[in-house]
Design a protein around this motif. Sequence first.
Motif: not given
Length: 341
Positions: A20-29, A32-43
């Motif tokens: 239902t809800n996944v934090p960016a920090s959990e996706l990053a962990d 194995g990438v940074t949260e900034r990378t996750i933000y770019r992926d989401i974009t």
Amino acid sequence: MVDAVRARQLGIVHMLRSRTNVPASELADRFGVTERTIYRDITTLTAHGIPIQAQPGKVGGYRLSPDTALDPLTIDSDHALRLYVLGFLDPGAAATEDRARAVGISDTVQEVIRRLARRIHFDTADWYWRDEGSGHLPILRTAMLAATAVEATWRTKTGSQETALLKPYGVVWKAGEWHMVAARATGGPARYRLNLVDRLVPTDLTFAYPESFSVRDWWAQAMEDYGKGEVRVVLNVTAAARDEMLRLSLKSTSQVHEHDDGSLTIVLFVDRWEWLIPLVSSYGPDVIVTEPEELRTAIAGQLRRTLAVYDTAAPPGPAPPDGLPDDDSRLRSTHGRHPGA
């Protein structure tokens, strides 16, 4: 690198579908990438139409929009074709966990691939010809992943057969035909049309894959070199044939001169003018050769022989329409292949 990014983005979509809800920090962990990378992926994913919503707050994160159905075809055709070649979208060759891990595909992405396999189909047979070469893909998959040689027997242009031990560097799909890029024990790579390969047998002989080799770059150069030469051919193209002729693949040495009335003059530099006879003849009066004279004479002779057959055998009927057919029938008839193939 591009494949790793795509695999991670597919994994993100899969996690959002199951939670239902996944934090960016959990996706990053998880990846194995940074949260900034996750933000770019989401974009990137939202830019491609994936309905992802951001939830603010300490317990916030990302989720898929509950009101929008997710299109299952979340990968482009180029990536889908690569998965097909590897066997992951081929219903006749089910993907195994070991083979998936061998090419770096995680369990999460495997589940996405299994869903896609039920939604993507590659039909390697055309309506007027059949590409038998795709049957060799399972052997080539294993040989390329394990860097093992194959023993191949193929038909040559002279009609004879040749057998050799080959090191498969890659496969290429072009205009409905499969090609193997492979090297012999000595010498550089060459291309082999798989529909001309009668026998392909795996071996236990391993080889060192050249680290600097790129199938994409090698193929691009091979296609540029194919058919090029010093023979100058000049074509006058009417406005009716303009669009079709511009859709044909031209070499870097080709010249295109546009005229005010919509017509073109195209200058080609080829190895042999003979292979242009069927292509130019199919355009009738809309593509005229001005040089060399030998090509003009050959085309005129072919058209006279054709006219003689129709004058004696054709039944009476309505006159054919002027100009070219308003579709891609001529391009489909050559299918993007060498006209003499």
